[in-house]
Design an enzyme around this catalytic site. Structure first.
Site, short mmCIF file in Angstrom:
data_model
loop_
_atom_site.label_atom_id
_atom_site.label_comp_id
_atom_site.label_asym_id
_atom_site.label_seq_id
_atom_site.Cartn_x
_atom_site.Cartn_y
_atom_site.Cartn_z
N LYS A 193 43.12 20.80 -18.44
CA LYS A 193 43.43 20.51 -16.91
C LYS A 193 43.31 19.07 -16.53
O LYS A 193 43.86 18.06 -17.11
CB LYS A 193 43.24 21.79 -16.05
CG LYS A 193 43.74 23.20 -16.55
CD LYS A 193 43.72 24.31 -15.85
CE LYS A 193 44.32 25.34 -16.40
NZ LYS A 193 43.62 26.47 -16.59
N ASP B 34 32.86 27.27 -19.63
CA ASP B 34 34.42 27.05 -19.49
C ASP B 34 34.72 26.21 -18.19
O ASP B 34 34.99 26.99 -17.26
CB ASP B 34 35.22 28.32 -19.83
CG ASP B 34 36.88 27.91 -20.00
OD1 ASP B 34 37.15 26.82 -19.93
OD2 ASP B 34 37.26 28.83 -20.38
N TYR C 247 39.23 33.83 -17.57
CA TYR C 247 39.97 33.65 -18.56
C TYR C 247 39.56 32.62 -19.47
O TYR C 247 39.16 31.42 -18.91
CB TYR C 247 41.52 33.35 -17.73
CG TYR C 247 42.44 32.98 -18.71
CD1 TYR C 247 43.07 33.90 -19.78
CD2 TYR C 247 43.15 31.60 -18.94
CE1 TYR C 247 44.23 33.55 -20.39
CE2 TYR C 247 43.99 31.36 -19.57
CZ TYR C 247 44.73 32.31 -20.45
OH TYR C 247 45.92 32.08 -21.31
C1 LIG Z 1 43.84 27.37 -17.94
C2 LIG Z 1 42.36 27.82 -18.69
C3 LIG Z 1 42.41 27.88 -20.14
C4 LIG Z 1 43.08 27.69 -21.03
O1 LIG Z 1 43.88 26.27 -21.05
P1 LIG Z 1 45.22 26.06 -21.72
O2 LIG Z 1 45.47 24.58 -21.67
O3 LIG Z 1 46.26 26.85 -20.65
O4 LIG Z 1 45.27 26.63 -22.97
C5 LIG Z 1 40.95 28.19 -20.60
N1 LIG Z 1 40.05 28.46 -19.59
C6 LIG Z 1 40.12 28.40 -18.49
C7 LIG Z 1 38.96 28.53 -17.16
C8 LIG Z 1 41.32 27.97 -17.68
O5 LIG Z 1 41.56 28.02 -16.49
#
Ligand SMILES: *Cc1c(COP(=O)(O)O)cnc(C)c1O
Length: 423
Positions: free
Chosen positions: A261, A233, A138
């Protein structure tokens, strides 16, 4: 009328992010009033041991005293200026000095934004168009990342959400995780037009899925061969698998990294960074446009930087969290074996997942073999007994520095009870 009824009247689905609606566990959401250390408290005063940790940011537990005090102090100076501050400089300098592969970094407001911007930058820098991602990873909800799993190899990407046009995903190719052969095939097919490969170096959004030996190195090598950028990511793994995230953990140097995060300690923050030469293509230095009214917000920077400094300065913190995590997940494996339960466990550092399939989970297809009805049942047992885990199978469990042995022992008892009492 329940709060959820009122919520449904005024908010689509009653929530501001779909997973919170508890749909995949067939329940109504709990509404949280407050949180402290390893605990959440709902509006009825019920206490839960929390293994969601706001989906990762709260690595020091909730309501950390030092972060709270610094944020209160920062608020006394006003909430936003829309102008440069020293705080943003402190944040950027701190990260660049302490994370080897980050030479420059730009702050944004979410992980979604960080990824969207990093991909634009990769395309701008390479002059190439296609992006390779992996099924089950994701990367937020920007248009080009909302592509159906497994649709990429044979045909152009098919959107995974209505409202996303074919043209938005036509340059995104999604292929199976942990499969270098297919990746190489795709590189060969589009040899001069792959701008970047983006992945979660540890999959954490299909449940926790670890990269096989050589997977990350293999991707790095292919990116070098075809002059494409590698984007890690690290929105979840950044500052969680140690301060240097997955890049340092696996000793692979990506060209760009995205954060979210933990970097905001619970405030809405994201960031993307990497090699100076690439980052200097961003406006106002270069031709890749990216901006943000609230980017680098002083309150958010204060929260994030305080958390990062605590993580950096307390040398044993990662060892301690990881040891607690190991104790938790090894004992879960034990429970599963002892009771002959059809589950498998993946974990690394302070994140992990229980899958309701006894088969090894190494990609999206194998993760999907999980019996989500059983997960829903397990979730309800856990919730009833005061443990809050993700209200969906394909998510991670997170441990914070406030999850001590007593808390984990109590959790293990309830996990055993919950697994044995699935109807
Ligand atoms: C949570 C997440 C996102 C998106 O971050 P948001 O702050 O919710 O937009 C993107 N990449 C990864 C790996 C994530 O876990």
């Amino acid at each position: 009328m329940s709060i959820f009824d009122i919520a449904n009247k005024y908010i689509p689905g009653g929530v501001n992010s779909p997973v919170r609606a508890f749909k995949s566990v067939n329940l109504e959401p709990i509404f949280i009033e407050k949180a402290n250390k390893a605990y959440l408290y709902d509006i009825n005063g019920k206490e839960y041991i929390d293994y969601v940790c706001s989906w990762g940011p709260m690595i020091l537990g909730h309501n950390n005293e030092q972060i709270r005090n610094n944020v209160i102090k920062a608020c006394e100076n006003g909430l936003s200026y829309g102008a440069a501050t020293k705080l943003e400089v402190d944040m950027a300098k701190f990260i660049c000095e302490n994370v080897e592969h980050i030479e420059k970094i730009r702050m944004v407001n979410s992980g979604t934004e960080a990824v969207m911007s990093a991909i634009r930058l990769a395309r701008g820098y390479t002059g190439k168009e296609k992006v390779i991602k992996f099924d089950g990873c994701y990367h937020g909800h920007s248009d080009s990342m909302l592509i159906q799993a497994g649709s990429g190899l044979m045909t152009e990407g098919i959107p995974d959400s209505s409202g996303v046009t074919k043209n938005c995903t036509i340059d995104t190719i999604s292929i199976p995780y942990n499969n270098l052969e297919i990746l190489e095939e795709v590189f060969k097919k589009h040899s001069d037009n792959i701008a970047c490969v983006i992945l979660e170096p540890v999959g954490a959004n299909m449940g926790v899925v670890l990269p096989n030996d050589n997977f990350l190195k293999g991707i790095r090598d292919l990116c070098d061969t075809y002059k494409s950028l590698l984007i890690f990511d690290e929105v979840i793994t950044g500052f969680r698998l140690g301060f240097g995230g997955a890049s340092q953990y696996f000793n692979i140097t990506p060209d760009l990294v995205t954060y979210g995060k933990i970097i905001g300690a619970g405030m809405p923050v994201g960031a993307y960074g990497g090699k100076k030469e690439i980052m200097d293509m961003i406006a106002p230095n270069g031709s890749v446009y990216q901006a943000g009214t609230l980017s680098g917000n002083p309150i958010a920077m204060t929260a994030g930087l305080t958390q990062l400094k605590i993580l950096k300065e307390n040398k044993n913190i990662y060892d301690n969290i990881n040891n607690m995590s190991k104790y938790l997940f090894e004992n879960i494996k034990d429970i599963i074996t002892r009771n002959n339960i059809e589950c498998s466990v993946n974990y690394i550092g302070s994140l992990g997942s229980i899958f309701f399939t006894k088969e090894n989970v190494y990609d999206y297809i194998s993760a999907k073999k999980s019996d989500t009805k059983k997960y829903a049942n397990y979730f309800k047992n856990m919730l009833d007994n005061g443990i809050y885990i993700a209200p969906a199978q394909f998510e991670a469990m997170f441990i914070s520095s406030e999850h001590n042995k007593d808390i984990i022992d109590k959790t293990l008892n309830i996990i055993e009870y919950s697994l044995k009492n699935i109807k």
